[in-house]
Each structure stands twice: as structure tokens, then as C-alpha cells.
Design an enzyme around this catalytic site. Structure first.
Site, PDB file in Angstrom:
ATOM      1  N   LYS A  22       0.648  -1.904  -0.320  1.00 25.77           N
ATOM      2  CA  LYS A  22      -0.070   0.307   0.120  1.00 25.77           C
ATOM      3  C   LYS A  22       0.870   1.696  -0.100  1.00 25.77           C
ATOM      4  CE  LYS A  22      -1.982   1.462   3.784  1.00 25.77           C
ATOM      5  NZ  LYS A  22      -1.225   3.174   4.258  1.00 25.77           N
ATOM      6  N   ASN A  23       1.659   0.883   0.809  1.00 28.25           N
ATOM      7  CA  ASN A  23       2.859   2.640   0.919  1.00 28.25           C
ATOM      8  C   ASN A  23       4.062   2.747  -0.323  1.00 28.25           C
ATOM      9  OD1 ASN A  23       1.217   2.270   3.493  1.00 28.25           O
ATOM     10  ND2 ASN A  23       3.068   2.282   5.128  1.00 28.25           N
ATOM     11  N   CYS A 116      -4.774  12.936  12.876  1.00 29.67           N
ATOM     12  CA  CYS A 116      -4.795  11.892  12.829  1.00 29.67           C
ATOM     13  C   CYS A 116      -4.767  10.780  13.886  1.00 29.67           C
ATOM     14  CB  CYS A 116      -3.521  11.362  11.854  1.00 29.67           C
ATOM     15  SG  CYS A 116      -3.213   9.521  11.983  1.00 29.67           S
ATOM     16  N   ARG A 121       1.010  14.488  12.958  1.00 32.35           N
ATOM     17  CA  ARG A 121       1.250  14.480  11.799  1.00 32.35           C
ATOM     18  C   ARG A 121       0.746  15.868  10.618  1.00 32.35           C
ATOM     19  NH1 ARG A 121      -0.636   8.503   9.847  1.00 32.35           N
ATOM     20  NH2 ARG A 121       1.370   8.639   8.506  1.00 32.35           N
ATOM     21  N   GLN A 125       7.681  19.578   6.457  1.00 31.90           N
ATOM     22  CA  GLN A 125       8.244  20.002   5.908  1.00 31.90           C
ATOM     23  C   GLN A 125       8.131  19.563   4.433  1.00 31.90           C
ATOM     24  OE1 GLN A 125      11.359  19.777   7.298  1.00 31.90           O
ATOM     25  NE2 GLN A 125       9.855  20.162   8.631  1.00 31.90           N
ATOM     26  N   ASP A 306       5.451   0.782  11.882  1.00 34.03           N
ATOM     27  CA  ASP A 306       4.057   0.231  11.659  1.00 34.03           C
ATOM     28  C   ASP A 306       4.090  -1.718  11.493  1.00 34.03           C
ATOM     29  OD1 ASP A 306       3.565   1.806  10.168  1.00 34.03           O
ATOM     30  OD2 ASP A 306       3.404   2.093   8.421  1.00 34.03           O
ATOM     31  N   ILE A 328       8.674   7.157  16.654  1.00 34.69           N
ATOM     32  CA  ILE A 328       8.586   7.967  14.635  1.00 34.69           C
ATOM     33  C   ILE A 328       7.095   9.179  15.212  1.00 34.69           C
ATOM     34  CG2 ILE A 328       7.815   7.117  12.893  1.00 34.69           C
ATOM     35  CD1 ILE A 328      10.527   6.539  13.651  1.00 34.69           C
ATOM     36  N   ARG A 398      -7.883  -0.743   4.893  1.00 36.23           N
ATOM     37  CA  ARG A 398      -7.694   0.487   4.694  1.00 36.23           C
ATOM     38  C   ARG A 398      -5.835  -0.138   3.628  1.00 36.23           C
ATOM     39  NH1 ARG A 398      -6.572   5.383   7.610  1.00 36.23           N
ATOM     40  NH2 ARG A 398      -5.046   5.688   5.785  1.00 36.23           N
TER      41      ARG A 398
END
Ligand code: UD1
Length: 419
Positions: A22-23, A116, A121, A125, A306, A328, A398
Site C-alpha cells: 500500500k505504502n 490522525c 502528523r 516539511q 508499522d 516516530i 484500508r
């Protein structure tokens, strides 16, 4: 709303085919905006997030079709550069269309993503880097209005922190900028390397792949190409975790061990036997209870955030105790109260969690809170005594393609119930 009903206690065994990531698929789809000629993306996972981006891109007038695991697109029909709040709010990665729209069409109006579950998030940047490339950016009424006179100009971009999406947005934009762009403190996740490979196939000039410094020499045009999405390393790790969790043996195919070496080493530390092939990985827990293992999430090639929730679930039934540090995201322990409802012993202090393994988890009604956290609840349910009902599984949809079928194929008792 759909729920999962899982009867725990089965040992998972067998083979599971891993989908495209997905990413990786999301930035690759965004990069399709740059192509002057039609292109084809294969091994695209059938997921809600992919559908959202296809809809977003289609709304810009781009001709795009998505059937099976293949997306065909023709960006030459684009007639607007608008990404509305209604779609962006459902998926933060929508911000990835900003760089390509600006680079190819000189303007874009993209909604700011909303809040989120796992942290604030921000996208500061992304915006700062595009400004360094000469974009004029205004944030007004929840929208990013960006434009540039002529082409973007190559520049030195130094990220304040390692950002995956930020690196992707700027990498895509820089391919069509005038001159050379150097991206420092770039993220090195495999999905970024995958993106770079596709952009190079489209005609881009990029050096420094797999390092924290990417050097892009801008070109005037990019062409369409045919490309296949890299395997999903997080899906791979999640199914291997299911074997570790249930004392079983699972072989993941159509994947690549090099994508998740750091996670595989943690499974070995747990006492699992991990066998690596060219495009497969097998984890055999040999009926044993895993040893609890400590880790800290960090940018690639270190341990991925993740996979944090899934390994926490395995630790919950581990021998001994483990410390998990999340560096993170600031709020990525939302699965802890849910795991605790199932009998896990986890103490959280700030961004550290101490997990003391228990002999058995027990079924309870629980609620999924975000994508990866949801899989940790599935893992807990697979090992728990009794029948667990997991609510709000739209989070899982998702990011995990065909999850029930894949788990059933490994011997899990899982069914989707709609109420
Ligand atoms: C991507 C992944 C997500 C993964 C994450 C970290 C996708 C679609 N999502 O998310 O699954 O968990 O990488 O590996 O690929 N930050 C800022 N300002 C910015 C950008 C980021 O402060 O402009 C912060 C974030 O709040 C976070 C950290 O930097 O704390 C890392 O975020 P980032 O790497 O950008 O994550 P995503 O690209 O959103």
C-alpha cells in the site's frame, strides 16, 4: 459497521501470498500524474486507500481505470489540479498529489489532511521543501494553494526529520524541476526506492538510491511506463507474526526478505526459525512460546513503526518482559488498552511500554483504532481463549488485502459480521 469474529486457539500453518505494498502504491499512483503518455501499474493491492487515491486522481480529469491488480492511467486528460477535503480527510497520503501537480502544471489546490489517531502528523516539511524549490505556498481555509512561475527550480532540501511522505513528495516534484535538487536527511524506506525505480523508468535522473541523500537532475518531460509495485513488507511481517503468535509455521510468498531484515532478526530473537528464500520467507515457531523481545522504532533500515503493534501483541504472550519505545509517532499505543482488555500486562510511560508476557490472553470485545493496531488485535484474538469480536475493522480494510481469506487459508477461524 463490519466486525471480525475470531475464535482463538488454532495454530496457523501454510502459505500466504503477499500483496503489493500500500505504502508504495500510493506514491506510485501520485507519480502517474507526471506521465505525458499512458501508463500501467501492476501488483496494486485492492484496498480502500488505493481506491481513495484513484478517485482523487480521476476527479482531476485523468483517465484512470482500476481492475484486478492493475491500474491504467492517461494523465493527458487532466483538467484541474484540485484535491477536495472530502477525499483528503479520509487519507493523509492524498497530500502526495501536491508535488506532482505543482511540478507538471505549476499550480495545485490541495486540502490539508486533518487530524490522525496516531499523532498530529503535520505536513510542514513537505511545504518547506516545495518552497525551497521555488513554489509560492499559502495555506488558507484549510487548503494549500501552491503555484510556481514557470518550472520548479532545483535546490538543496534538508529535512528537519526523516519523513517518508515528505521525501516522496519532493522526489516526485524534483524530477521535473530545472537543474539539480539534493534531498538531504531523506527517508530510505524501500517504498521510496521503489518510487525512484519507477520514476527512472519514466525518464527521471535520480542518484543515491537507498541512501539518505538523493540527487535529482530535473528533466523536461517524463513518459508513461509499465511498473509493478514492490511487495508489502508490513503485510509480510504481520503474517509471520501470526505464526509466532500461535506457535505455527507460515510461509509468505511473492515477498522479499531484504525488505524487513530488522523485523526477521527480532523473530529469530524470539526463538523462531526463519528461512529466507529469493522471494519468500518462512517462519516456524515449532509450537514454542516466543521469548519477549525489546525494540525501538526508528526510520528504515531500523525497526518500522508499522510493525510495533503486531510485535507488542506477540510480546504480550511472550516469556519474560520487553521494553518497546515508539520514537516516530507520539500517540501510537492506542492498542494497549484494547490488548489489556484481553488480559495483556502492559505498562505505558510516555513513548515507552513495558510488556510482561502472560500465559494466556482471553477473548473480549475490542475496538480497532488504526490500521496496524487493528492487526495486533487480530493477533491477540488468534491466540486468545474464546471468541473475540473486533469492532471498527474499516481501519484494517484500508491496508490488508483479503485479510479473512488469507487468514482462513492458514487455518484461522475468522469471519466478517455486518450489523
Ligand atoms: C509513512 C507511512 C506510514 C508510516 C510512516 C513512518 C505511507 C502512506 N505511510 O507515513 O505507514 O507509519 O511513514 O514510517 O507511506 N512529520 C512532521 N512534519 C512533516 C512530515 C512528518 O512533523 O511535514 C513527522 C510526523 O508527524 C511523524 C514523523 O515526522 O512524527 C514521520 O512521519 P512520516 O515519515 O512523514 O510519515 P508518513 O509519510 O505520513
Amino acid at each position: 459497521m463490519d466486525k471480525f469474529l475470531i475464535q482463538g486457539g488454532n495454530t496457523l500453518e501454510g502459505e500466504v501470498r503477499i500483496s503489493g505494498a500500500k505504502n508504495a502504491a500510493l506514491p506510485l499512483l501520485a507519480a502517474m500524474i507526471l506521465a505525458e503518455t499512458p501508463m500501467t501499474l501492476r501488483n496494486v493491492p485492492n484496498l480502500k486507500d488505493v481506491n481513495t487515491l484513484v478517485k482523487l486522481i480521476g476527479g482531476m480529469g485523468i483517465t484512470i481505470s482500476y481492475a484486478g491488480d492493475t491500474v491504467h492511467s492517461d494523465a493527458s486528460t487532466l483538467n484541474n489540479q484540485f484535491a477536495p477535503y472530502e477525499l483528503v480527510k479520509t487519507m493523509r497520503a492524498s497530500i502526495l498529489v501536491l508535488g506532482p501537480l505543482l511540478a507538471r502544471y505549476g499550480e495545485a489546490k490541495v486540502s490539508l489532511p486533518g487530524g490522525c489517531a496516531i499523532g498530529s502528523r503535520p505536513v510542514d516539511q513537505h511545504l518547506k521543501a516545495l518552497e525551497a524549490l521555488g513554489a509560492q505556498i499559502e495555506v488558507e481555509n484549510g487548503y494549500v494553494n501552491a503555484k510556481v512561475d514557470g518550472r520548479l527550480k532545483g535546490a538543496e532540501v534538508v529535512f528537519d526529520m526523516v519523513t517518508v511522505g515528505g521525501t516522496e513528495n519532493i522526489l516526485i516534484a524534483a524530477t521535473l524541476a530545472e537543474g539539480i535538487t539534493t534531498i538531504r536527511n531523506a527517508a530510505r524506506e524501500p517504498e521510496i526506492t521503489d518510487l525512484a525505480h519507477m520514476l527512472i523508468k519514466m525518464g527521471a535522473k535520480i542518484e543515491g538510491l537507498d541512501t539518505d541523500t538523493l540527487v535529482v537532475t530535473g528533466v523536461e518531460k517524463l513518459q508513461g511506463c509499465e511498473y509493478s509495485v514492490v511487495a508489502d513488507r508490513i503485510e509480510t511481517g504481520s503474517y509471520l507474526a501470526a505464526a509466532a503468535m500461535t506457535g505455527g509455521r507460515v510461509k509468505t510468498t511473492h515477498t522479499d526478505p531484504a525488505l524487513l531484515e530488522c523485523v526477521l532478526e527480532k523473530f529469530e530473537e524470539m526463538g523462531a526459525e526463519v528461512t529466507r528464500g529469493d522471494d519468500w520467507i518462512e517462519l516456524d515457531m515449532m509450537g514454542k512460546r516466543p521469548k519477549a523481545v525489546s525494540f525501538r522504532t526508528l526510520p528504515h533500515p531500523d525497526f518500522p513503526t508499522d510493525m510495533q503493534a503486531q510485535l507488542m501483541a506477540v510480546n504480550a504472550i511472550g516469556r519474560g518482559f520487553a521494553t518497546i519505545s515508539e520514537t516516530i509517532f507520539e500517540n501510537r499505543f492506542m492498542h494497549v488498552p484494547e490488548l489489556s482488555r484481553m488480559g495483556a500486562n502492559i505498562q505505558v510511560e510516555g513513548n515507552d511500554a513495558v510488556v510482561t508476557g502472560v500465559d494466556k490472553l482471553s477473548a473480549a470485545p475490542v475496538m480497532a483504532t488504526d490500521l496496524r493496531a487493528s492487526f495486533s488485535l487480530v493477533l491477540a484474538a488468534l491466540a486468545a481463549e474464546g471468541e473475540t469480536l473486533i469492532d471498527r475493522i474499516y481501519h484494517i480494510d484500508r491496508g490488508y488485502e483479503d485479510i479473512e481469506a488469507k487468514l482462513q487459508g492458514l487455518g484461522a477461524q475468522i469471519k466478517r459480521v455486518s450489523e
